[in-house]
Design a protein around this motif. Structure first.
Motif, short mmCIF file in Angstrom:
data_model
loop_
_atom_site.label_atom_id
_atom_site.label_comp_id
_atom_site.label_asym_id
_atom_site.label_seq_id
_atom_site.Cartn_x
_atom_site.Cartn_y
_atom_site.Cartn_z
N SER A 155 -1.15 27.20 -48.95
CA SER A 155 -1.55 28.69 -48.71
C SER A 155 -0.35 29.48 -48.41
O SER A 155 -0.38 30.88 -48.97
CB SER A 155 -2.34 28.47 -47.50
OG SER A 155 -3.35 27.57 -47.49
N VAL A 156 0.84 28.95 -47.79
CA VAL A 156 1.97 29.95 -47.50
C VAL A 156 2.55 30.32 -48.87
O VAL A 156 3.39 31.24 -48.80
CB VAL A 156 2.83 29.06 -46.47
CG1 VAL A 156 3.81 28.01 -47.31
CG2 VAL A 156 3.93 30.15 -45.83
N ASP A 157 2.44 29.42 -49.84
CA ASP A 157 3.12 29.93 -50.99
C ASP A 157 2.55 31.06 -51.78
O ASP A 157 2.99 32.05 -52.23
CB ASP A 157 2.72 28.80 -52.29
CG ASP A 157 3.42 27.55 -51.58
OD1 ASP A 157 4.39 27.57 -50.74
OD2 ASP A 157 3.50 26.48 -52.47
N TYR A 158 0.98 31.27 -51.60
CA TYR A 158 0.15 32.54 -51.84
C TYR A 158 0.70 33.55 -51.14
O TYR A 158 0.77 34.76 -51.52
CB TYR A 158 -1.35 32.14 -51.90
CG TYR A 158 -1.95 31.37 -52.70
CD1 TYR A 158 -2.12 31.82 -54.11
CD2 TYR A 158 -2.05 29.82 -52.47
CE1 TYR A 158 -2.57 30.79 -55.29
CE2 TYR A 158 -2.48 28.95 -53.41
CZ TYR A 158 -2.82 29.49 -54.81
OH TYR A 158 -3.27 28.51 -55.70
N MET A 159 0.82 33.37 -49.81
CA MET A 159 1.29 34.30 -48.63
C MET A 159 2.56 35.00 -49.44
O MET A 159 3.07 36.16 -48.95
CB MET A 159 1.41 33.86 -47.43
CG MET A 159 0.12 33.32 -46.81
SD MET A 159 0.43 32.48 -45.07
CE MET A 159 1.17 33.63 -44.45
N ILE A 160 3.46 34.22 -49.82
CA ILE A 160 4.76 34.75 -50.38
C ILE A 160 4.87 34.97 -51.81
O ILE A 160 5.28 36.31 -52.01
CB ILE A 160 5.98 33.69 -50.27
CG1 ILE A 160 6.16 32.91 -48.49
CG2 ILE A 160 7.17 33.96 -50.72
CD1 ILE A 160 6.84 31.92 -48.33
N CYS A 161 4.33 34.35 -52.81
CA CYS A 161 4.38 34.75 -54.07
C CYS A 161 3.63 35.85 -54.45
O CYS A 161 4.27 36.68 -55.14
CB CYS A 161 3.85 33.31 -54.75
SG CYS A 161 4.07 33.32 -56.73
N LEU A 162 2.51 35.91 -54.02
CA LEU A 162 1.64 37.30 -54.75
C LEU A 162 2.14 38.57 -53.94
O LEU A 162 2.52 39.46 -54.94
CB LEU A 162 0.31 37.00 -54.27
CG LEU A 162 -0.32 35.93 -55.22
CD1 LEU A 162 -2.02 35.78 -54.76
CD2 LEU A 162 -0.12 35.96 -56.45
N VAL A 210 -7.59 36.48 -50.20
CA VAL A 210 -8.86 36.10 -50.89
C VAL A 210 -8.45 34.62 -51.52
O VAL A 210 -9.52 33.82 -51.46
CB VAL A 210 -9.28 36.96 -51.95
CG1 VAL A 210 -10.42 36.71 -52.81
CG2 VAL A 210 -9.71 38.15 -51.37
N LEU A 211 -7.53 34.51 -52.33
CA LEU A 211 -7.06 32.98 -52.72
C LEU A 211 -6.99 32.10 -51.95
O LEU A 211 -7.42 30.75 -52.05
CB LEU A 211 -5.94 33.30 -53.77
CG LEU A 211 -6.00 34.10 -54.96
CD1 LEU A 211 -4.85 34.22 -55.85
CD2 LEU A 211 -7.15 33.66 -55.92
N VAL A 212 -6.51 32.25 -50.68
CA VAL A 212 -6.16 31.50 -49.52
C VAL A 212 -7.66 30.99 -49.30
O VAL A 212 -7.80 29.82 -48.82
CB VAL A 212 -5.35 31.84 -48.58
CG1 VAL A 212 -5.29 31.11 -47.21
CG2 VAL A 212 -3.97 31.91 -48.95
N LEU A 213 -8.44 31.88 -49.01
CA LEU A 213 -9.80 31.51 -48.33
C LEU A 213 -10.43 31.06 -49.39
O LEU A 213 -11.17 29.87 -48.79
CB LEU A 213 -10.53 33.02 -48.19
CG LEU A 213 -11.98 32.96 -47.53
CD1 LEU A 213 -11.90 32.30 -45.97
CD2 LEU A 213 -12.48 34.20 -47.44
N ALA A 214 -10.35 31.27 -50.73
CA ALA A 214 -11.35 30.32 -51.73
C ALA A 214 -10.49 28.90 -51.96
O ALA A 214 -11.29 27.87 -52.00
CB ALA A 214 -11.30 31.04 -53.04
N ARG A 215 -9.32 28.89 -51.68
CA ARG A 215 -8.73 27.62 -51.52
C ARG A 215 -9.02 26.64 -50.35
O ARG A 215 -9.23 25.43 -50.67
CB ARG A 215 -7.16 27.76 -51.45
CG ARG A 215 -6.36 26.47 -51.82
CD ARG A 215 -4.78 26.90 -51.93
NE ARG A 215 -3.96 25.70 -52.02
CZ ARG A 215 -3.71 24.63 -50.82
NH1 ARG A 215 -4.17 24.98 -49.73
NH2 ARG A 215 -2.98 23.54 -51.46
N GLY A 216 -9.23 27.25 -49.11
CA GLY A 216 -9.65 26.56 -48.11
C GLY A 216 -11.14 26.09 -48.14
O GLY A 216 -11.14 24.89 -47.72
N ARG A 217 -11.92 26.95 -48.79
CA ARG A 217 -13.18 26.21 -48.96
C ARG A 217 -13.53 25.36 -49.86
O ARG A 217 -14.50 24.35 -49.78
CB ARG A 217 -14.18 27.47 -49.25
CG ARG A 217 -14.51 28.75 -48.18
CD ARG A 217 -15.37 29.87 -48.76
NE ARG A 217 -15.45 30.62 -47.73
CZ ARG A 217 -16.22 31.79 -47.95
NH1 ARG A 217 -16.53 32.33 -49.04
NH2 ARG A 217 -16.38 32.58 -46.81
#
Length: 224
Positions: A155-162, A210-217
């Motif tokens: 998740s933190v990767d998405y927070m940084i990368c995107l 949105v991607l973190v949310l989808a990934r969590g689900r």
């Protein structure tokens, strides 16, 4: 094995709500910088880009460093203070890289452009280098995975990368009007590039949430 991997990468536990909060704080910091410039100093990116950019990055800097350091890799080996120091050190280093990249791609060079380039580069460093440095430190494997291969795993990767890629791509698109013969004040360096970077940064923060949310689900049923 699973416990070992979780210990090595605590970012796996970052929740969508935490992601939303971090992005909200960074977005508010950006908005507050623009608001202060307009309401207290009566300036804008068009009328005084250097001072406006300085107000923005000065406002955002403590927020980005302090909050992203909470998600540092290997917290049992890396203290919060060490992560904060890494973020502070990454700010000028990332600014230098961004400035050299912008100049290589055609940004104007000269004494009159120096303050603008410095403040723009420091803001871009907050968008790109500082979060990664606070979280990953000098882990070359993580830097290469995030920035060279664009393969976020946690998740933190998405927070940084995107957001980092969004800021760079937005700046690139924002530079398109600069050489056109429209004779508009916002075409000057680095006004339109800054608007593009900020727009790309904000848009991809929403996308990363949105991607973190989808990934969590997707992972929640597996955990059950």
């Amino acid at each position: 094995m699973v416990k070992a991997s979780t210990t090595e990468n605590p970012s796996q536990s970052v929740s969508p709500m935490q992601t939303f909060f971090i992005h909200l704080i960074c977005g508010v910091g950006l908005a507050v910088g623009l608001w202060v410039a307009h309401n207290f100093y009566s300036i804008s990116l068009i009328s005084d880009p250097s001072r406006t950019l300085r107000l923005i990055w000065v406002t955002m800097c403590p927020l980005v460093i302090l909050f992203y350091s909470c998600f540092r890799k290997n917290p049992e080996k890396c203290s919060y203070l060490k992560a904060v120091i890494r973020g502070v050190l990454a700010l000028p280093i990332g600014a230098l890289v961004n400035a050299l990249g912008a100049i290589a791609l055609g940004a104007p060079v000269g004494i009159q452009y120096f303050p603008k380039t410095v403040n723009w580069s420091l803001l871009m460093s907050l968008f790109t280098f500082v979060p990664a440095a606070s979280v990953f430190g000098s882990s070359w494997e993580d830097w290469r995975r995030i920035f060279a291969h664009t393969k976020p795993n946690a998740s933190v990767d998405y927070m940084i990368c995107l957001p980092a890629h969004g800021a760079v791509i937005g700046a690139w698109f924002g530079a398109w009007p600069m050489p056109l013969d429209w004779e508009r004040p916002w075409q000057e360096w680095p006004i339109c590039v800054s608007y593009g970077a900020m727009a790309g940064y904000l848009i991809t923060m929403v996308l990363s949430f949105v991607l973190v949310l989808a990934r969590g689900r997707q992972q929640h049923p597996k955990a059950d």
